[in-house]
Design a protein around this motif. Structure first.
Motif, PDB file in Angstrom:
ATOM      1  N   GLN A 110      31.834  45.143  32.592  1.00  0.00           N
ATOM      2  CA  GLN A 110      31.479  44.461  33.833  1.00  0.00           C
ATOM      3  C   GLN A 110      31.947  43.006  33.804  1.00  0.00           C
ATOM      4  O   GLN A 110      32.458  42.482  34.804  1.00  0.00           O
ATOM      5  N   VAL A 111      31.782  42.374  32.654  1.00  0.00           N
ATOM      6  CA  VAL A 111      32.214  40.979  32.499  1.00  0.00           C
ATOM      7  C   VAL A 111      33.727  40.889  32.557  1.00  0.00           C
ATOM      8  O   VAL A 111      34.295  40.008  33.228  1.00  0.00           O
ATOM      9  N   HIS A 112      34.401  41.796  31.872  1.00  0.00           N
ATOM     10  CA  HIS A 112      35.868  41.783  31.865  1.00  0.00           C
ATOM     11  C   HIS A 112      36.427  42.028  33.255  1.00  0.00           C
ATOM     12  O   HIS A 112      37.453  41.435  33.640  1.00  0.00           O
ATOM     13  N   ALA A 113      35.751  42.870  34.013  1.00  0.00           N
ATOM     14  CA  ALA A 113      36.197  43.133  35.384  1.00  0.00           C
ATOM     15  C   ALA A 113      36.082  41.873  36.233  1.00  0.00           C
ATOM     16  O   ALA A 113      36.960  41.567  37.052  1.00  0.00           O
ATOM     17  N   GLY A 114      34.992  41.130  36.028  1.00  0.00           N
ATOM     18  CA  GLY A 114      34.827  39.874  36.755  1.00  0.00           C
ATOM     19  C   GLY A 114      35.874  38.852  36.361  1.00  0.00           C
ATOM     20  O   GLY A 114      36.409  38.121  37.210  1.00  0.00           O
ATOM     21  N   GLN A 115      36.203  38.797  35.062  1.00  0.00           N
ATOM     22  CA  GLN A 115      37.220  37.862  34.593  1.00  0.00           C
ATOM     23  C   GLN A 115      38.590  38.201  35.154  1.00  0.00           C
ATOM     24  O   GLN A 115      39.380  37.310  35.481  1.00  0.00           O
ATOM     25  N   SER A 116      38.868  39.490  35.282  1.00  0.00           N
ATOM     26  CA  SER A 116      40.170  39.917  35.806  1.00  0.00           C
ATOM     27  C   SER A 116      40.367  39.536  37.269  1.00  0.00           C
ATOM     28  O   SER A 116      41.498  39.421  37.735  1.00  0.00           O
ATOM     29  N   THR A 117      39.258  39.340  37.986  1.00  0.00           N
ATOM     30  CA  THR A 117      39.355  38.946  39.394  1.00  0.00           C
ATOM     31  C   THR A 117      39.366  37.431  39.573  1.00  0.00           C
ATOM     32  O   THR A 117      39.402  36.939  40.702  1.00  0.00           O
ATOM     33  N   GLY A 118      39.320  36.692  38.451  1.00  0.00           N
ATOM     34  CA  GLY A 118      39.402  35.243  38.514  1.00  0.00           C
ATOM     35  C   GLY A 118      38.075  34.527  38.662  1.00  0.00           C
ATOM     36  O   GLY A 118      38.049  33.323  38.937  1.00  0.00           O
ATOM     37  N   LEU A 119      36.967  35.234  38.480  1.00  0.00           N
ATOM     38  CA  LEU A 119      35.661  34.594  38.591  1.00  0.00           C
ATOM     39  C   LEU A 119      35.378  33.735  37.361  1.00  0.00           C
ATOM     40  O   LEU A 119      35.791  34.064  36.249  1.00  0.00           O
ATOM     41  N   SER A 120      34.682  32.623  37.572  1.00  0.00           N
ATOM     42  CA  SER A 120      34.280  31.768  36.460  1.00  0.00           C
ATOM     43  C   SER A 120      33.088  32.398  35.735  1.00  0.00           C
ATOM     44  O   SER A 120      32.506  33.390  36.195  1.00  0.00           O
ATOM     45  N   TYR A 121      32.705  31.782  34.600  1.00  0.00           N
ATOM     46  CA  TYR A 121      31.579  32.299  33.824  1.00  0.00           C
ATOM     47  C   TYR A 121      30.318  32.343  34.666  1.00  0.00           C
ATOM     48  O   TYR A 121      29.590  33.347  34.684  1.00  0.00           O
ATOM     49  N   TRP A 122      30.042  31.233  35.363  1.00  0.00           N
ATOM     50  CA  TRP A 122      28.818  31.156  36.149  1.00  0.00           C
ATOM     51  C   TRP A 122      28.857  32.111  37.348  1.00  0.00           C
ATOM     52  O   TRP A 122      27.833  32.669  37.737  1.00  0.00           O
ATOM     53  N   GLN A 123      30.029  32.314  37.940  1.00  0.00           N
ATOM     54  CA  GLN A 123      30.157  33.262  39.044  1.00  0.00           C
ATOM     55  C   GLN A 123      29.949  34.696  38.570  1.00  0.00           C
ATOM     56  O   GLN A 123      29.318  35.503  39.261  1.00  0.00           O
ATOM     57  N   ILE A 124      30.462  34.999  37.378  1.00  0.00           N
ATOM     58  CA  ILE A 124      30.268  36.339  36.817  1.00  0.00           C
ATOM     59  C   ILE A 124      28.786  36.592  36.568  1.00  0.00           C
ATOM     60  O   ILE A 124      28.258  37.667  36.883  1.00  0.00           O
ATOM     61  N   GLN A 125      28.118  35.588  36.012  1.00  0.00           N
ATOM     62  CA  GLN A 125      26.690  35.742  35.751  1.00  0.00           C
ATOM     63  C   GLN A 125      25.912  35.907  37.050  1.00  0.00           C
ATOM     64  O   GLN A 125      24.989  36.744  37.139  1.00  0.00           O
ATOM     65  N   ARG A 126      26.261  35.137  38.060  1.00  0.00           N
ATOM     66  CA  ARG A 126      25.499  35.158  39.311  1.00  0.00           C
ATOM     67  C   ARG A 126      25.722  36.434  40.109  1.00  0.00           C
ATOM     68  O   ARG A 126      24.763  37.028  40.625  1.00  0.00           O
ATOM     69  N   TYR A 127      26.962  36.878  40.212  1.00  0.00           N
ATOM     70  CA  TYR A 127      27.277  37.990  41.106  1.00  0.00           C
ATOM     71  C   TYR A 127      27.374  39.353  40.421  1.00  0.00           C
ATOM     72  O   TYR A 127      27.236  40.384  41.073  1.00  0.00           O
ATOM     73  N   VAL A 128      27.624  39.344  39.112  1.00  0.00           N
ATOM     74  CA  VAL A 128      27.863  40.615  38.406  1.00  0.00           C
ATOM     75  C   VAL A 128      26.748  40.931  37.413  1.00  0.00           C
ATOM     76  O   VAL A 128      26.130  42.000  37.470  1.00  0.00           O
TER      77      VAL A 128
END
Length: 218
Positions: free
Chosen positions: A120-138
């Motif tokens: 889930q984290v890697h998927a967020g990173q692949s879309t260009g989300l920042s660390y805090w955006q990944i935590q908030r939305y994913v």
């Protein structure tokens, strides 16, 4: 039982209800504040920034190594000295509960975050989300959903701990029951009634947790 006089309970219900309202209100606000601060502490420990993680870890370990009643005393006596004016018993107790419970909620949230699959984290990173955006939305939406039963359980413990506010002269439910017991000379009746009320509320919360766990499993 023939010597018991439970009429004192009915005549004191308005007074006892005020105490119970304070206990429930303090519990609710402390849960909201504790989860919010605890989530920030958990994210700080997992952010990969060593100074930030060290500060958060030190905070959690310190607060979890001291008794809650001591933390209440700290904020009741030290905060007014630090800011130069009194803040009142309720707000002193509220700050103490939020700060103390945040240390426990932090560990709960950290476990929930780490339980989310790395994919889930890697998927967020692949879309260009920042660390805090990944935590908030994913990550956080999934972690909170999985941790709700444990969060509610900690809330039940917190409700029981509100009885400690008598040390700063707050009239919570347990303190109100004690006042009536001493004033009316009916210790057995009042403390038995207080035990029943605590049991009903905590047992209902436990049943709610069980239903949440069953839904999670299914």
């Amino acid at each position: 039982m023939s010597d018991f006089d439970f009429s004192v309970i009915w005549s004191s219900l308005p007074f006892l209800w005020q105490g119970l309202q304070l206990s429930l209100w303090l519990t609710f606000l402390s849960i909201i504040g504790g989860i919010a601060l605890g989530t920030l502490l958990a994210l700080a420990r997992l952010a990969g920034i060593k100074p930030l993680a060290l500060i958060a870890a030190t905070y959690v370990k310190l607060l979890r190594s001291v008794p809650l009643i001591l933390v209440i005393f700290w904020f009741f006596f030290l905060v007014p000295l630090a800011i130069g004016r009194p803040i009142g018993s309720f707000y002193s107790a509220l700050i103490a509960f939020v700060m103390f419970e945040a240390a426990y909620y932090s560990e709960i949230m950290r476990a929930g975050i780490q339980a989310v699959r790395k994919g889930q984290v890697h998927a967020g990173q692949s879309t260009g989300l920042s660390y805090w955006q990944i935590q908030r939305y994913v990550v956080l939406p999934q972690a909170v959903r999985n941790m709700i039963p444990i969060l509610v359980t900690q809330g039940i413990i917190l409700f029981q701990d509100t009885s400690l506010v008598f040390v700063v002269s707050l009239r919570d439910f347990m303190t109100a029951s004690s006042i009536v017991a001493r004033t009316e000379g009916r210790l057995v009746e009042m403390y038995l009634f207080a035990a029943v009320v605590y049991f009903v509320i905590c047992f209902s919360g436990s049943m709610f947790v069980r239903s949440l766990k069953s839904r999670t499993v299914t």
